[in-house]
Design an enzyme around this catalytic site. Sequence first.
Site, PDB file in Angstrom:
ATOM      1  N   GLU A 265       0.891  -1.155   0.000  1.00  0.00           N
ATOM      2  CA  GLU A 265       0.000   0.000   0.000  1.00  0.00           C
ATOM      3  C   GLU A 265       0.925   1.200   0.000  1.00  0.00           C
ATOM      4  O   GLU A 265       1.708   1.374   0.937  1.00  0.00           O
ATOM      5  CB  GLU A 265      -0.890  -0.048   1.250  1.00  0.00           C
ATOM      6  CG  GLU A 265      -2.169   0.729   1.112  1.00  0.00           C
ATOM      7  CD  GLU A 265      -2.071   2.113   1.675  1.00  0.00           C
ATOM      8  OE1 GLU A 265      -1.776   3.045   0.888  1.00  0.00           O
ATOM      9  OE2 GLU A 265      -2.243   2.281   2.879  1.00  0.00           O
ATOM     10  N   CYS A 299      -1.381   9.014   3.416  1.00  0.00           N
ATOM     11  CA  CYS A 299      -1.310   8.690   1.990  1.00  0.00           C
ATOM     12  C   CYS A 299      -2.620   9.007   1.302  1.00  0.00           C
ATOM     13  O   CYS A 299      -2.662   9.193   0.101  1.00  0.00           O
ATOM     14  CB  CYS A 299      -0.925   7.236   1.785  1.00  0.00           C
ATOM     15  SG  CYS A 299      -2.070   6.121   2.543  1.00  0.00           S
TER      16      CYS A 299
HETATM   17  C1  UN1 Z   1      -1.632   5.869   5.000  1.00  0.00           C
HETATM   18  O1  UN1 Z   1      -1.688   7.058   5.251  1.00  0.00           O
HETATM   19  O2  UN1 Z   1      -0.532   5.294   4.875  1.00  0.00           O
HETATM   20  O3  UN1 Z   1      -8.112   6.711   5.036  1.00  0.00           O
HETATM   21  C2  UN1 Z   1      -2.838   5.024   4.804  1.00  0.00           C
HETATM   22  C3  UN1 Z   1      -7.130   7.144   5.662  1.00  0.00           C
HETATM   23  C4  UN1 Z   1      -6.144   6.193   6.216  1.00  0.00           C
HETATM   24  C5  UN1 Z   1      -4.892   6.258   5.406  1.00  0.00           C
HETATM   25  C6  UN1 Z   1      -3.907   5.238   5.806  1.00  0.00           C
HETATM   26  N1  UN1 Z   1      -6.683   4.852   6.244  1.00  0.00           N
HETATM   27  O4  UN1 Z   1      -6.953   8.337   5.812  1.00  0.00           O
END
Ligand code: UN1
Length: 506
Positions: A265, A299
């Site tokens: 991810e 992210c």
């Molecule tokens: C990350 O920032 O690495 O929806 C993923 C969201 C979080 C993001 C996680 N689940 O903002």
Amino acid sequence: NPAHSGIPLPADLYRPQRENSHGIEFGERKALDALTSAIAVERKTSAAVSTSTTEQANAAVAAARRGFRAWNATQAARRAAILDKAADLLEQRRARFLALLQSEGGKTLDDALSEVREAIDFCRYYAALGRKLFGKGETMPGPTGESNVLELRGRGAFVAISPWNFPLAIFLGQVTAVLMAGNAVIAKPAEQTPRIAAEAVALLHEAGVPGSALHLVQGDGTVGAALVSHPAIAGVVFTGSTEVARSINRTLAAKDGPIVPLIAETGGINAMIVDATALPEQVADDVVTSAFRSAGQRCSALRLLFVQDDVADRMIEMIAGAARELKIGDPTQPSTHIGPVIDAEAKQRLDAHIAQMKREARVHLAGEAPAGNFVAPHIFELSAASQLREEVFGPILHVVRYRAERLGEVLSAIEATGFGLTLGIHSRIDDTIEHVIDRLQVGNIYVNRNMIGAVVGVQPFGGSGLSGTGPKAGGPHYLTRFATEQTVTINTAAAGGNAALMAGVE
Ligand code: UN1
């Protein structure tokens, strides 16, 4: 709980908590005071954490391989019960983890609360999902005279490499998924947040995960590379940059021996499209949340805002106005909206980007930050989306105007980033919304709301292309990727009908 499609979700067994649903209304002084003093008590210094050597990393893989068999043979119901117990312990120790998230992760109270909530949700969700998937195998339809059962089992010693931006939730999300699927795990947390990981591992051991099934390796990319290049690992789950995911992929591909999965991810240059029919107040609110909350260190955060030119001046003014209200500073103060960025290196990188944007773009907002690793919200207007070439991991929003008849070019520009993680659309025209959804390959699309804070089990999270491999974390397909599938076909018409064996399978 909204309806799910695909594999039936254990919605009957699993109830996610919502963002900020910890019973703390910020107007409620008493509850807030009790929580902040509980956190203050926990803000004692923690034990020092030492970096693991390559030899220790290799030894952890060997030990995990030895621990794998017994853990994989443990009933799925038992493994699930252990994860539920871990969720209970997290609830009991909430103040301790909130304190760690603030001191080591620089998280505001609001962000820390959301993160502990998400970590608890991951434990409970994977437990509930695992009970269904890893229970007793699925009987497949087939001709009479034989029985066909498909079972999921663990793969072996699995490496989990997690980021600093969700040092509790993503760390535990990875580790609990790996464990629920019957694997032993070697966890390598980000070097910026080792203590949170160490305490999370201690909590899992206390909940009942055997020491032989769960190993912690501390350090930076050197020790991570040692784990990934180890010939005997059964797979890697990784959250972090696209660049590192590629390098892991290359390392795995270059090894002799079994072909193992990478579940990655990674990042995104996430866009939001705002047309002239959007509600300005709601747009301002959602843009500020999406771009600046967690200091933009998600992210999922909004980086690139496309605004229809007819309404652009007004929208940008409202967004900048709302952003100016944000309080930057000490994350332990409940009123703070934006805490520090993770370290001095991150601050330097963001400052360099800001300096470059000041030369190349139109400045709509350039706030002042206190001394330290703080970065104020910035808004820059670009003449073309292509001016933003990479993911900028901080509270910096880039705006591009578009003409209504040129929406196609906006979609092409989003596609041209190569990423596909999150996308926001603010519009009251159903055709526009449907067209955008159909046209773009983006993992999480948010319509007329903010685009962060995906809820485990409700909004499965993850993207495609440069943004990752899937399957989605907190979704019904995630656990299967950590498992091997075994189909057992038995000739039930054979002498004796293999009654004993059948009983074992069913
Ligand atoms: C990350 O920032 O690495 O929806 C993923 C969201 C979080 C993001 C996680 N689940 O903002």
